[in-house]
Design a protein around this motif. Structure first.
Motif, PDB file in Angstrom:
ATOM      1  N   LYS A   1      -4.893  -5.990   2.714  1.00 32.85           N
ATOM      2  CA  LYS A   1      -4.431  -5.800   4.055  1.00 32.85           C
ATOM      3  C   LYS A   1      -5.757  -5.942   4.976  1.00 32.85           C
ATOM      4  N   LEU A   2      -6.697  -5.452   4.971  1.00 29.72           N
ATOM      5  CA  LEU A   2      -7.779  -5.592   5.770  1.00 29.72           C
ATOM      6  C   LEU A   2      -8.373  -7.039   5.982  1.00 29.72           C
ATOM      7  N   ASP A   3      -8.366  -7.816   5.011  1.00 32.25           N
ATOM      8  CA  ASP A   3      -8.892  -9.041   4.765  1.00 32.25           C
ATOM      9  C   ASP A   3      -7.642  -9.748   5.718  1.00 32.25           C
ATOM     10  N   ALA A   4      -6.640  -9.609   5.449  1.00 32.13           N
ATOM     11  CA  ALA A   4      -5.696 -10.059   6.253  1.00 32.13           C
ATOM     12  C   ALA A   4      -5.618  -9.958   7.834  1.00 32.13           C
ATOM     13  N   ASP A   5      -6.135  -8.538   7.950  1.00 26.73           N
ATOM     14  CA  ASP A   5      -6.028  -8.332   9.409  1.00 26.73           C
ATOM     15  C   ASP A   5      -7.253  -8.889   9.917  1.00 26.73           C
ATOM     16  N   LYS A   6      -8.313  -9.011   9.303  1.00 25.99           N
ATOM     17  CA  LYS A   6      -9.423  -9.828   9.957  1.00 25.99           C
ATOM     18  C   LYS A   6      -9.089 -11.083  10.250  1.00 25.99           C
ATOM     19  N   THR A   7      -8.444 -11.988   9.438  1.00 26.18           N
ATOM     20  CA  THR A   7      -7.824 -13.145   9.491  1.00 26.18           C
ATOM     21  C   THR A   7      -7.015 -13.252  10.852  1.00 26.18           C
TER      22      THR A   7
ATOM     23  N   VAL B   1       0.895  -1.180  -0.203  1.00 31.20           N
ATOM     24  CA  VAL B   1       0.053  -0.006   0.174  1.00 31.20           C
ATOM     25  C   VAL B   1       0.794   1.399   0.043  1.00 31.20           C
ATOM     26  N   LYS B   2       1.865   1.093   1.074  1.00 32.74           N
ATOM     27  CA  LYS B   2       2.880   2.461   0.730  1.00 32.74           C
ATOM     28  C   LYS B   2       3.583   2.616  -0.500  1.00 32.74           C
ATOM     29  N   LEU B   3       4.125   1.567  -1.144  1.00 32.78           N
ATOM     30  CA  LEU B   3       4.606   1.644  -2.410  1.00 32.78           C
ATOM     31  C   LEU B   3       3.792   2.083  -3.259  1.00 32.78           C
TER      32      LEU B   3
ATOM     33  N   LEU C   1      -4.007   0.816  -7.531  1.00 30.67           N
ATOM     34  CA  LEU C   1      -3.125  -0.247  -6.993  1.00 30.67           C
ATOM     35  C   LEU C   1      -3.171  -0.341  -5.481  1.00 30.67           C
ATOM     36  N   ALA C   2      -3.123   1.033  -4.774  1.00 32.84           N
ATOM     37  CA  ALA C   2      -3.024   1.103  -3.577  1.00 32.84           C
ATOM     38  C   ALA C   2      -4.247   0.624  -2.515  1.00 32.84           C
ATOM     39  N   LYS C   3      -5.422   0.924  -3.374  1.00 31.93           N
ATOM     40  CA  LYS C   3      -6.835   0.404  -2.661  1.00 31.93           C
ATOM     41  C   LYS C   3      -7.007  -1.162  -2.843  1.00 31.93           C
ATOM     42  N   LYS C   4      -6.292  -1.585  -3.868  1.00 32.18           N
ATOM     43  CA  LYS C   4      -6.413  -3.361  -4.080  1.00 32.18           C
ATOM     44  C   LYS C   4      -5.528  -3.848  -2.749  1.00 32.18           C
TER      45      LYS C   4
END
Length: 216
Positions: free
Chosen positions: A94-100, A75-77, A86-89
């Protein structure tokens, strides 16, 4: 309580007493230890599955955290490159990974708590088995000493019982009578010998008596 009820109680009491006489407490303790060891082994097998599940969740959790960290960098990149799409994707990933991570973290903590409680129970069972083993050794020593003492007491009782059939006073009286008889016979022999000696002194010497007649 009726007669049949009382007879039933007496029968049960006698059966229980007979069983108590047959049962060896050390053998019962050995069987108890074997049963406890089997339970411990069964519990360890079940625990292995639970502990394995904890490690599996932990690995998934670490992987989810790595993905979250990786997408955070992406995201930062993308933002730095000015590519908002691309940052939104990357942000969504990242948000999905955080939920996991959150879900796995809850599952991991719950599984770890259960695993720790299970470990504590296993430890308690191991300590109980060790205590039982120690008590078994002490009980075996006491039981063997009691058995030895019982045999010694039975031997002594049998000796005493056999001695009771023999009256020592009667034996002593018989011995005393024999001793008195022997002493009496000894005295008789001495008196007979003295009498004979005195009789010899009083015997008439026929030669002396004949000489008296010649001298008249």
């Amino acid at each position: 309580m009726g007669v049949m009820g009382r007879l039933s109680d007496i029968f049960k009491a006698k059966v229980n007493n007979a069983i108590d006489d047959i049962e060896n407490p050390i053998e019962l303790l050995d069987q108890k230890i074997r049963d406890m060891e089997k339970s411990l082994n069964d519990a360890k097998l079940s625990s292995a599955q639970i502990l394995g599940n904890v490690h599996e969740i932990e690995k998934k959790l670490d992987k989810a955290k790595e993905e979250s960290k990786d997408y955070d960098e992406k995201v930062k990149l993308a933002v730095k490159a000015g590519n908002d799409e691309l940052a939104k994707k990357a942000l969504q990933k990242k948000l999905d990974a955080d939920k996991t991570v959150t879900s796995l973290q809850t599952s991991y903590e719950d599984a770890a708590t259960k695993a720790n409680a299970l470990k504590a129970k296993l430890k308690d069972l191991e300590e109980e088995i060790e205590k039982t083993r120690t008590y078994r050794d002490e009980a075996a020593a006491r039981y063997n000493n009691a058995e030895a003492s019982k045999k010694v007491n039975e031997v002594i009782a049998n000796v005493n019982a056999g001695s009771n059939r023999i009256n020592l006073d009667d034996i002593e009286r018989k011995i005393e009578r024999k001793e008195a008889l022997a002493e009496g016979l000894g005295d008789l022999k001495t008196e007979d010998s003295l009498d004979k000696e005195f009789e010899k002194l009083n015997e008439v010497n026929l030669d002396d008596e004949l000489a008296k007649y010649k001298n008249q």
